[in-house]
Design an enzyme around this catalytic site. Structure first.
Site, PDB file in Angstrom:
ATOM      1  CG  ASP A   1      -1.839   0.988   1.341  1.00 37.04           C
ATOM      2  OD1 ASP A   1      -2.468   1.295   0.399  1.00 37.04           O
ATOM      3  OD2 ASP A   1      -2.251   1.437   2.437  1.00 37.04           O
TER       4      ASP A   1
ATOM      5  CE  LYS B   1      -5.482  -1.034  -1.389  1.00 30.83           C
ATOM      6  NZ  LYS B   1      -5.986  -0.552  -0.270  1.00 30.83           N
TER       7      LYS B   1
ATOM      8  CG  PHE C   1      -9.653  -2.163   2.850  1.00 31.06           C
ATOM      9  CD1 PHE C   1      -8.480  -1.748   3.317  1.00 31.06           C
ATOM     10  CD2 PHE C   1     -10.097  -3.399   3.662  1.00 31.06           C
ATOM     11  CE1 PHE C   1      -7.816  -2.452   4.295  1.00 31.06           C
ATOM     12  CE2 PHE C   1      -9.499  -4.201   4.500  1.00 31.06           C
ATOM     13  CZ  PHE C   1      -8.449  -3.669   4.959  1.00 31.06           C
ATOM     14  CB  VAL C   2      -8.891  -5.957  -1.859  1.00 37.21           C
ATOM     15  CG1 VAL C   2      -9.247  -5.100  -3.058  1.00 37.21           C
ATOM     16  CG2 VAL C   2      -7.441  -5.458  -1.629  1.00 37.21           C
TER      17      VAL C   2
ATOM     18  CG  ASP D   1      -6.882  -8.947   8.050  1.00 43.13           C
ATOM     19  OD1 ASP D   1      -5.778  -8.523   7.478  1.00 43.13           O
ATOM     20  OD2 ASP D   1      -6.984  -8.421   9.302  1.00 43.13           O
TER      21      ASP D   1
ATOM     22  NE  ARG E   1      -5.452 -12.828   8.538  1.00 39.75           N
ATOM     23  CZ  ARG E   1      -4.853 -11.901   8.503  1.00 39.75           C
ATOM     24  NH1 ARG E   1      -4.326 -11.734   7.216  1.00 39.75           N
ATOM     25  NH2 ARG E   1      -4.659 -10.876   9.588  1.00 39.75           N
TER      26      ARG E   1
HETATM   27  P1  IMP Z   1       1.758  -0.420   3.593  1.00 42.32           P
HETATM   28  O1  IMP Z   1       2.870  -0.608   4.882  1.00 42.32           O
HETATM   29  O2  IMP Z   1       1.217   0.837   3.691  1.00 42.32           O
HETATM   30  O3  IMP Z   1       2.572  -0.926   2.433  1.00 42.32           O
HETATM   31  O4  IMP Z   1       0.623  -1.439   4.181  1.00 42.32           O
HETATM   32  C1  IMP Z   1       0.943  -2.809   4.023  1.00 42.32           C
HETATM   33  C2  IMP Z   1      -0.188  -3.665   4.802  1.00 42.32           C
HETATM   34  O5  IMP Z   1      -1.293  -3.085   5.123  1.00 42.32           O
HETATM   35  C3  IMP Z   1      -0.435  -4.957   4.004  1.00 42.32           C
HETATM   36  O6  IMP Z   1       0.622  -5.821   4.378  1.00 42.32           O
HETATM   37  C4  IMP Z   1      -1.893  -5.119   4.393  1.00 42.32           C
HETATM   38  O7  IMP Z   1      -1.652  -5.897   5.833  1.00 42.32           O
HETATM   39  C5  IMP Z   1      -2.373  -3.975   5.145  1.00 42.32           C
HETATM   40  N1  IMP Z   1      -3.364  -3.502   3.834  1.00 42.32           N
HETATM   41  C6  IMP Z   1      -3.163  -2.378   3.081  1.00 42.32           C
HETATM   42  N2  IMP Z   1      -4.069  -2.205   2.266  1.00 42.32           N
HETATM   43  C7  IMP Z   1      -5.031  -3.355   2.245  1.00 42.32           C
HETATM   44  C8  IMP Z   1      -6.122  -3.770   1.715  1.00 42.32           C
HETATM   45  O8  IMP Z   1      -6.713  -3.133   0.747  1.00 42.32           O
HETATM   46  N3  IMP Z   1      -6.684  -5.025   2.181  1.00 42.32           N
HETATM   47  C9  IMP Z   1      -5.949  -5.391   3.458  1.00 42.32           C
HETATM   48  N4  IMP Z   1      -5.037  -5.178   3.940  1.00 42.32           N
HETATM   49  C10 IMP Z   1      -4.541  -4.010   3.631  1.00 42.32           C
END
Ligand code: IMP
Ligand code: MG
Length: 189
Positions: free
Chosen positions: A111, A139, A160-161, A167, A173
């Site tokens: 993300d 994303k 949000f997926v 989850d 999950r």
């Molecule tokens: P980041 O540190 O912002 O890249 O976030 C990564 C983590 O956020 C992922 O490993 C997921 O656990 C969670 N996450 C981010 N977007 C989503 C989503 O759309 N669905 C579910 N979990 C998400």
């Protein structure tokens, strides 16, 4: 709506299916073929990021045609229910040393990229032979830190997926497809 494989009680929580179980399976197979080609003749270790990546890494590994070992790490990030604050903490370290090894980090979704950025810094300090990234989803519109992603299943819009390991509040999950959660479920609307 296309079939979700969800219990009836949870089916109404999805606004739509983004990728069916068949589409996910076929993309995972393609990624495994690519990884098998790239790592032929080179021993490597897949590092799964818990908990989200556990289904992806299990399916990926079963499609590989080259040997590899597996280890897991887990992080906790503080923030709102659906996004990270960028403050990340290691909650489970690897069991084995990675010094001198070829590593393939396997993530569920990138993300902002902050969790992975933190993980990569930690891994680099241990001096592995190489590190590549494989993520099921990313994303691109939300990326805050630059990360070189070698293998990506699907680039998705900012929704949000859940499912296939992903989850919301520890639910969904086990869903075999990847679905978009209705914003009202997580208070997004
Ligand atoms: P980041 O540190 O912002 O890249 O976030 C990564 C983590 O956020 C992922 O490993 C997921 O656990 C969670 N996450 C981010 N977007 C989503 C989503 O759309 N669905 C579910 N979990 C998400
Ligand atoms: Mg994750």
């Amino acid at each position: 709506m296309r079939s979700t494989g969800l219990p009836r009680s949870q089916e109404h929580d999805l606004s739509h299916v983004m990728y069916t179980a068949e589409e996910v399976e076929s993309r995972v197979h393609e990624l495994a073929e690519e990884i098998s080609r790239d790592y032929a003749g080179r021993e490597f270790t897949m590092l799964g990021v818990l908990r989200g990546a556990f289904i992806f890494i299990a399916d990926l590994m079963r499609h590989l045609t080259v040997p590899c070992s597996v280890d897991f790490m887990a992080f906790e990030s503080y923030g709102a229910a659906t996004e990270t604050s960028g403050v990340v903490r290691l909650t489970k370290d690897l069991d084995e040393s990675v010094t001198g090894k070829h590593l393939l980090v396997v993530e569920d979704i990138i993300d902002s990229g902050r969790t992975l950025h933190y993980m990569l810094q930690m891994l680099e300090a241990r001096e592995p032979a190489s590190i590549s990234i494989c993520t099921l989803l990313q994303k691109p519109s939300r990326r805050e830190v630059d990360i070189d992603v070698r293998y990506c299943g699907f680039s998705v819009p900012d929704e949000f997926v859940v499912g296939y390991g992903l989850d919301y509040d520890q639910r969904y999950r086990g869903l075999p497809c990847i679905g978009v959660l209705k914003p009202e479920i997580y208070g997004g609307a």
